[in-house]
Each structure stands twice: as C-alpha cells, then as structure tokens.
Design a protein around this motif. Sequence first.
Motif, PDB file in Angstrom:
ATOM      1  N   VAL A  77       0.832  -1.200   0.000  1.00 58.57           N
ATOM      2  CA  VAL A  77       0.000   0.000   0.000  1.00 58.57           C
ATOM      3  C   VAL A  77       0.867   1.251   0.000  1.00 58.57           C
ATOM      4  N   ALA A  78       1.889   1.255   0.873  1.00 56.11           N
ATOM      5  CA  ALA A  78       2.738   2.438   0.986  1.00 56.11           C
ATOM      6  C   ALA A  78       3.574   2.659  -0.269  1.00 56.11           C
ATOM      7  N   GLU A  79       4.180   1.593  -0.792  1.00 55.30           N
ATOM      8  CA  GLU A  79       5.074   1.749  -1.940  1.00 55.30           C
ATOM      9  C   GLU A  79       4.308   2.067  -3.219  1.00 55.30           C
ATOM     10  N   SER A  80       3.147   1.441  -3.391  1.00 52.67           N
ATOM     11  CA  SER A  80       2.362   1.659  -4.608  1.00 52.67           C
ATOM     12  C   SER A  80       1.545   2.943  -4.545  1.00 52.67           C
ATOM     13  N   GLN A  81       1.380   3.478  -3.326  1.00 55.89           N
ATOM     14  CA  GLN A  81       0.519   4.642  -3.101  1.00 55.89           C
ATOM     15  C   GLN A  81      -0.915   4.368  -3.548  1.00 55.89           C
ATOM     16  N   GLN A  82      -1.358   3.137  -3.255  1.00 54.94           N
ATOM     17  CA  GLN A  82      -2.716   2.710  -3.579  1.00 54.94           C
ATOM     18  C   GLN A  82      -3.402   2.255  -2.286  1.00 54.94           C
ATOM     19  N   THR A 143      -8.840  -6.463  13.026  1.00 53.22           N
ATOM     20  CA  THR A 143      -7.811  -6.278  12.000  1.00 53.22           C
ATOM     21  C   THR A 143      -8.248  -6.789  10.634  1.00 53.22           C
ATOM     22  N   GLY A 144      -9.422  -7.400  10.552  1.00 53.90           N
ATOM     23  CA  GLY A 144      -9.900  -7.901   9.271  1.00 53.90           C
ATOM     24  C   GLY A 144      -9.969  -6.808   8.222  1.00 53.90           C
ATOM     25  N   ALA A 145      -9.710  -7.188   6.975  1.00 52.24           N
ATOM     26  CA  ALA A 145      -9.630  -6.169   5.919  1.00 52.24           C
ATOM     27  C   ALA A 145     -10.116  -6.734   4.592  1.00 52.24           C
ATOM     28  N   LEU A 146     -10.478  -5.817   3.716  1.00 50.76           N
ATOM     29  CA  LEU A 146     -10.865  -6.118   2.340  1.00 50.76           C
ATOM     30  C   LEU A 146      -9.655  -5.850   1.449  1.00 50.76           C
ATOM     31  N   LEU A 147      -9.297  -6.838   0.649  1.00 50.60           N
ATOM     32  CA  LEU A 147      -8.180  -6.719  -0.290  1.00 50.60           C
ATOM     33  C   LEU A 147      -8.726  -6.600  -1.708  1.00 50.60           C
ATOM     34  N   ARG A 148      -8.013  -5.856  -2.547  1.00 52.58           N
ATOM     35  CA  ARG A 148      -8.435  -5.652  -3.930  1.00 52.58           C
ATOM     36  C   ARG A 148      -7.507  -6.425  -4.863  1.00 52.58           C
ATOM     37  N   PRO A 149      -7.924  -7.595  -5.363  1.00 51.03           N
ATOM     38  CA  PRO A 149      -6.998  -8.461  -6.111  1.00 51.03           C
ATOM     39  C   PRO A 149      -6.470  -7.855  -7.408  1.00 51.03           C
ATOM     40  N   GLU A 150      -7.356  -7.293  -8.240  1.00 56.66           N
ATOM     41  CA  GLU A 150      -6.874  -6.750  -9.507  1.00 56.66           C
ATOM     42  C   GLU A 150      -5.917  -5.585  -9.286  1.00 56.66           C
ATOM     43  N   LEU A 151      -6.232  -4.725  -8.330  1.00 56.81           N
ATOM     44  CA  LEU A 151      -5.364  -3.590  -8.038  1.00 56.81           C
ATOM     45  C   LEU A 151      -4.025  -4.054  -7.477  1.00 56.81           C
ATOM     46  N   ALA A 152      -4.043  -5.095  -6.651  1.00 61.71           N
ATOM     47  CA  ALA A 152      -2.796  -5.630  -6.103  1.00 61.71           C
ATOM     48  C   ALA A 152      -1.924  -6.210  -7.209  1.00 61.71           C
ATOM     49  N   ILE A 153      -2.509  -7.010  -8.094  1.00 58.57           N
ATOM     50  CA  ILE A 153      -1.751  -7.605  -9.192  1.00 58.57           C
ATOM     51  C   ILE A 153      -1.163  -6.521 -10.087  1.00 58.57           C
ATOM     52  N   THR A 154      -1.988  -5.548 -10.448  1.00 58.44           N
ATOM     53  CA  THR A 154      -1.520  -4.456 -11.293  1.00 58.44           C
ATOM     54  C   THR A 154      -0.355  -3.720 -10.639  1.00 58.44           C
ATOM     55  N   SER A 155      -0.443  -3.503  -9.341  1.00 59.06           N
ATOM     56  CA  SER A 155       0.618  -2.782  -8.628  1.00 59.06           C
ATOM     57  C   SER A 155       1.896  -3.602  -8.560  1.00 59.06           C
ATOM     58  N   PHE A 156       1.778  -4.893  -8.261  1.00 55.70           N
ATOM     59  CA  PHE A 156       2.962  -5.743  -8.231  1.00 55.70           C
ATOM     60  C   PHE A 156       3.650  -5.773  -9.601  1.00 55.70           C
ATOM     61  N   VAL A 157       2.864  -5.902 -10.667  1.00 59.35           N
ATOM     62  CA  VAL A 157       3.443  -5.957 -12.012  1.00 59.35           C
ATOM     63  C   VAL A 157       4.109  -4.628 -12.366  1.00 59.35           C
ATOM     64  N   ARG A 158       3.423  -3.553 -12.096  1.00 59.96           N
ATOM     65  CA  ARG A 158       3.985  -2.235 -12.408  1.00 59.96           C
ATOM     66  C   ARG A 158       5.312  -2.017 -11.679  1.00 59.96           C
ATOM     67  N   MET A 159       5.340  -2.343 -10.388  1.00 61.88           N
ATOM     68  CA  MET A 159       6.559  -2.109  -9.617  1.00 61.88           C
ATOM     69  C   MET A 159       7.668  -3.075 -10.016  1.00 61.88           C
ATOM     70  N   ALA A 160       7.309  -4.314 -10.391  1.00 60.84           N
ATOM     71  CA  ALA A 160       8.323  -5.249 -10.868  1.00 60.84           C
ATOM     72  C   ALA A 160       8.957  -4.749 -12.159  1.00 60.84           C
ATOM     73  N   MET A 161       8.134  -4.246 -13.074  1.00 64.90           N
ATOM     74  CA  MET A 161       8.670  -3.763 -14.340  1.00 64.90           C
ATOM     75  C   MET A 161       9.471  -2.473 -14.150  1.00 64.90           C
ATOM     76  N   GLN A 162       9.083  -1.660 -13.199  1.00 67.08           N
ATOM     77  CA  GLN A 162       9.878  -0.474 -12.890  1.00 67.08           C
ATOM     78  C   GLN A 162      11.249  -0.848 -12.335  1.00 67.08           C
ATOM     79  N   GLN A 163      11.327  -2.054 -11.745  1.00 62.24           N
ATOM     80  CA  GLN A 163      12.608  -2.563 -11.245  1.00 62.24           C
ATOM     81  C   GLN A 163      13.379  -3.312 -12.327  1.00 62.24           C
ATOM     82  N   GLY A 164      12.832  -3.375 -13.551  1.00 67.63           N
ATOM     83  CA  GLY A 164      13.548  -3.995 -14.658  1.00 67.63           C
ATOM     84  C   GLY A 164      13.038  -5.340 -15.113  1.00 67.63           C
TER      85      GLY A 164
END
Length: 380
Positions: A77-82, A143-164
Amino acid sequence: MPESFDVIVVGVGAVGSATCYHLAKQGLRVLGLERFAIPHAQGGSHGNSRQTKIAPYIGGPYEAIILRAYELWRELVAESQQPDIMVTTGFLDVHRQPQVAHYNRTPAPKDTGYFEKLDLAEIRHRFPQFQLTEPYWGTWDPTGALLRPELAITSFVRMAMQQGATILGNTPVQSWKADRFGVSVQTDRDTYSAGRLVLCAGPWMGKLLSDLSIVCTANRMSFGWVWPLRNAKSFLPEAMPCWCIDDEPGIYYGFPMMTDVPGYKIGLHWYGENVDPDQFDRMPNAHDEELIRVGLRKFFPDGNGPLLGLRTCLYDHTPDDVPIIDTHPDHDLVTLCGPLCGAGFKFVPAYAEAAAELAVTGTTTLPLDFLRIKRLLKQS
C-alpha cells in the motif's frame, strides 16, 4: 534468440506477480509469463475483493505467515501509493458449533488482541443486517480487511517492471525443462532460458506437475452481486464488515459494497465441481444464482434484491487441501508455489516472498515445513 534471465516465473496472477516483484527488487533479471491478459478473470485472482484476517490463524501453523503477509500488504500500500489495496473493515466470523478449534488454541486469539467473542445478542446489536438465530454466535477480528486483487496484481506488475522485470501477457507456456545447468520454458512465442524457474500457475499447476503423480484439482466456483432491497446504507463499509458464516452447504462469505462495483457481494466457499481449467463452462447460470439466494434469504433478507452480476472462478487444490511451497523434488532449480487451495490470496505476499527466497537461496525464513511437498509424495 531471446535473452537469458536469472529467474522465469510462470503465471502472473496474484502470487506470480508478487513473486516477480520480490525477485526484481533484488536486481535479478526476471521474466514473468502469463497465458492471459494481466490482470484477468480466468483463474482465482479476480472478483474485485478478497478477505484477510488474523484471528483464525493465531496459535496455528499459519500464524507467522499471516502476520508477515499483513506487513507486506501494508508495505505494498505504501510503496504503490494505492490505499484501496487493503481497507480495514473488521472481520465477523459466524459459527454454528459451540466450539471452534482455531479459536481455542494457545495462545488464544483473544489474548493477542485479534479476537472478541460475540453472542447472538451482541451480533444483532452491532450488525442488525445479519439475521441470525440460535445456535449461531460470532467472533470479531478488528484487523480484518478487504483486499483488492486486480489492483494488487496491477501494482505488483507495475513495480516489478519499474525494477527492470520483463513480463509478457497472452503468452501461454507449453512446456518446461530443467537440468543441473538451468531451465528452459517453451511458449507459443519462443523458448526462454534462465538459471531458475518458479511455477505459480494456480489452477494449471496440476498440469505442470503431472510428472509427480500428485492429483491437483481445479474447482469451478461462483459468486455474485445484488442490490439490497432495503437499508442499503447498512451494507456500506461504515456499517458492514467482511464476514463468513459456517452453514450447512458450506461457508457463506461476503463484503461491504464498494464505490466502484455496484452491489453487495456474496459467495459460497468450498462449493464446486472438479473441472479442466482449459475446458469448462465459465458462463454463470441459474444454479449459481440460487446458491447465493439461499444465503441471502436465510441471513440477509434486506440484501436479497436485484441481481447485478454473477462470475465464476477457479479454486486449485492439493489432495490434502494444504498448499505447496517448496523446491521441486526432482529439480533443485525449480520452485513450486501452488496450488494454494482456495484460501491463499490473503497469504499471497508472504508466499511470494518465500518462493523468491527459495528460488534464490534454496531456503526461506518463514516456517513452511508443513507446506513441503514431501507429505504428498509419501501418499502418492
């Protein structure tokens, strides 16, 4: 000839995208291969919402994994700013049986701040939209929470590609090979080579692991969205938590309404039929709707309104319904991350971190011995 990579990741859904990210941020040359578009709705990492909670896992084998997953979700959440990737709603777990094993471990969840027992009167007071009768009772995890799967996947992919990282969608994998020198992966586009391979193929893991004689299955599931008949505000995040209700046909589960998806989401956990992930009826039908209508009529009459949408998805399972996170028993350069057995999304960042560690060092800091594949090889 395509370039060679340090690690190839097969499958860029939830755990595959997170694995690509964990590897790429170490400066490794990473190739992610996904048979569909990214993200997609063909496997088990879609549907706009997933649940996470801590209380059911305290004192059990998943405790360290869920606690690490929470840390990593917050880092994402912090790194992706989402901030919408993880939204705290609390989690209400409703039971029929007077005793539930995972709430009676030592230390008890209530002793660690993750657990509060609610009798029927207290549930009715806090959450009047739940129409429950005896013998139901509940547990509350703040502490229960709602997670957003598509947004999480998109963020992981974006940050991975930004890392090369190099990540290719719509690139089905046809086969893979490994020897003591490295791995090669054949796709419909080309053949790629690398030092190591991580398999994160979700419902398709059974086909990729067919040589091990372990029967991994894929199950067709369904869920849907309805608009409440009355009191729609009581189904918003301010009033409605994520929840599960243990009932006769399985475990009903649901989420508060969100601003970008119309309606109140509900599904039935563990129901489904074994299917070939490449050949089954993905079209929702009247039976799929009736499965959620039963739960709505029984527990949420105010929510039992017009249908807004139905979707199908796939759960992937091992014979003992416990995930596999391990090195391939015949190939030291191949790491297995799945099947994750239908309840894996909440653990995704921790599973992915462990898979990346196994791929690079052959070990992991998380206590994952109970997820090792040797338990299944003894049975086969």
